[in-house]
Write a protein that holds these residues in place. Sequence first.
Motif, short mmCIF file in Angstrom:
data_model
loop_
_atom_site.label_atom_id
_atom_site.label_comp_id
_atom_site.label_asym_id
_atom_site.label_seq_id
_atom_site.Cartn_x
_atom_site.Cartn_y
_atom_site.Cartn_z
N TYR A 1 0.96 -1.27 -0.07
CA TYR A 1 0.01 -0.14 -0.09
C TYR A 1 0.99 1.24 0.15
N LYS A 2 0.57 2.25 -0.59
CA LYS A 2 1.01 3.42 -0.84
C LYS A 2 0.17 4.59 -0.01
N ILE A 3 0.76 5.27 0.95
CA ILE A 3 -0.09 6.27 1.91
C ILE A 3 0.81 7.57 1.88
N ILE A 4 0.01 8.69 1.66
CA ILE A 4 0.64 9.98 2.00
C ILE A 4 0.28 10.73 3.14
N MET A 5 0.78 11.22 3.78
CA MET A 5 0.54 11.96 5.11
C MET A 5 1.12 13.31 4.84
N PHE A 6 0.17 14.30 5.29
CA PHE A 6 0.25 15.52 5.20
C PHE A 6 0.35 16.06 6.57
N ASP A 7 0.84 17.30 6.60
CA ASP A 7 0.94 18.32 8.06
C ASP A 7 1.71 17.47 8.95
N VAL A 8 2.90 17.03 8.44
CA VAL A 8 3.90 16.21 9.04
C VAL A 8 5.06 17.13 9.76
N THR B 1 4.78 8.42 2.14
CA THR B 1 5.28 9.71 1.79
C THR B 1 4.99 10.65 2.73
N LEU B 2 5.87 11.48 3.07
CA LEU B 2 5.42 12.57 4.05
C LEU B 2 5.69 13.96 3.37
N ARG B 3 4.78 14.73 3.55
CA ARG B 3 4.67 16.17 3.23
C ARG B 3 4.58 17.16 4.82
N ASN B 4 5.12 18.13 4.65
CA ASN B 4 5.10 19.01 5.77
C ASN B 4 3.99 20.14 5.39
N HIS B 5 3.18 20.10 4.47
CA HIS B 5 2.13 21.10 4.38
C HIS B 5 0.85 20.57 4.49
N SER B 6 0.07 21.27 4.62
CA SER B 6 -1.46 20.86 4.33
C SER B 6 -1.88 20.47 3.01
N LEU B 7 -2.67 19.50 3.05
CA LEU B 7 -3.24 19.17 1.60
C LEU B 7 -3.90 20.38 0.89
N THR C 1 -3.81 10.58 5.10
CA THR C 1 -4.09 10.92 6.58
C THR C 1 -3.25 12.52 6.66
N ILE C 2 -4.28 13.33 7.48
CA ILE C 2 -3.96 14.75 7.58
C ILE C 2 -4.23 15.35 8.83
N SER C 3 -3.69 16.39 9.38
CA SER C 3 -3.91 16.95 10.52
C SER C 3 -4.59 18.45 10.34
N GLN C 4 -5.98 18.42 9.95
CA GLN C 4 -6.45 19.49 9.39
C GLN C 4 -6.65 20.33 10.64
N VAL C 5 -6.68 21.71 10.54
CA VAL C 5 -7.11 22.70 11.43
C VAL C 5 -8.43 23.53 10.78
N ALA C 6 -8.24 23.99 9.56
CA ALA C 6 -9.13 24.79 8.97
C ALA C 6 -10.12 23.86 8.32
N GLN C 7 -11.42 24.63 8.09
CA GLN C 7 -12.49 23.97 7.37
C GLN C 7 -12.28 23.22 6.03
N VAL C 8 -12.44 22.14 5.87
CA VAL C 8 -12.28 21.62 4.36
C VAL C 8 -13.10 22.00 3.35
N ASP C 9 -12.74 22.28 2.23
CA ASP C 9 -13.54 22.63 1.27
C ASP C 9 -14.41 21.52 0.89
N ASP C 10 -15.67 21.86 0.19
CA ASP C 10 -16.25 20.77 -0.07
C ASP C 10 -16.20 20.07 -1.48
N SER C 11 -15.31 20.65 -2.26
CA SER C 11 -15.01 20.30 -3.31
C SER C 11 -13.78 19.11 -3.24
N PHE C 12 -13.20 19.06 -2.08
CA PHE C 12 -12.08 18.12 -2.00
C PHE C 12 -12.64 16.39 -1.79
N TYR C 13 -13.73 16.52 -1.23
CA TYR C 13 -14.45 15.07 -1.34
C TYR C 13 -14.52 14.56 -2.63
N GLU C 14 -15.34 15.39 -3.53
CA GLU C 14 -15.63 14.92 -5.05
C GLU C 14 -14.31 14.61 -5.66
#
Length: 331
Positions: A2-9, A29-35, A50-63
Amino acid sequence: MYKIIMFDVREEEEIIAKEWAQSHQVELTLRNHSLGKEDFDYIKEYDGITISQVAQVDDSFYEKLASFGFKQIAQRSAGYDMYDLAKAKEKGIIISNVPIYSPESIAEWTVLMAGNLIRKYDLVQDKVKQHDFTWGPPMRGRVIGDMRVAIIGTGNIGIATAKIFKGFGCEIVGYDLYPKDNLDHLLTYADTIDQAVSNADVVSLHMPVTDQTYHLFNYKQLKKFKKGAYLLNMARGAIINSNDLIKVLDENHLAGAALDTYEDESHYVGNDLKNNKIEDEVFIQILNHPKIIYSPHIAFYTDQAVKNLVEGGLNATLDVLKTGTTDYRVN
């Protein structure tokens, strides 16, 4: 594999994440910025996120994520009010959280901040820095063990907080929509929030943000507190109306407040703003108010909590990839 990407690291999380990936035979794969939308070009090749979100997620992201074949978003926190759960579910996206990562960490910070308020620590330190080693009534505190503490929300963090206060000798009253049967040794449940706060010297909030709890603690509710009480909020900023809290403090109805969260904190928490002017007048008042101790959502921040949050988000991601669901899904 499996390939997993991790944001907000954060840098301190990297070794934990890499060790987890090695032990679970996952390409990580690790990324230090938000998606962000700029990441859509390359995340298509991954299986999980997997992310560590703080701000509201834009609805368009789900689609967009669903169109790439993603089935989940693993949030690395207990809170998940930044997601529209219904819209995510509509697009086939499972949202998960890490509900328990170290209740003791937050509980300890809560009680430490209460002690700072009650024993006038900031005032004492200000005088010491001025080499004024006298003392007088403004610095006089109270015995914590003589106080009644109201725990609003008796989940894992609320219970851990109650246990520490109980160790001081405090009388504990609790309130929860779903009272637990096995806490008679620790606290007495009140039937309503009004009943819980009316005679409490300290009120500690441990509840999520929902449509029902948003600004629940407004001016009307805060005025129902016992005069001279202290308010502790290490949960979610939006359960308190910040303007109303400041007003009640200025009226000397409450003696003080310790806040580890602010309702519009996504603009500030995690950012170094030393050279930037803060335009939010309410936040400025909170930062400068003599009766408020503010900390930047740091109550959780211990070695154990960081490890559990990283591994919790990754475990939930892998669960969905392997089984189609996870015990920690919230939608």
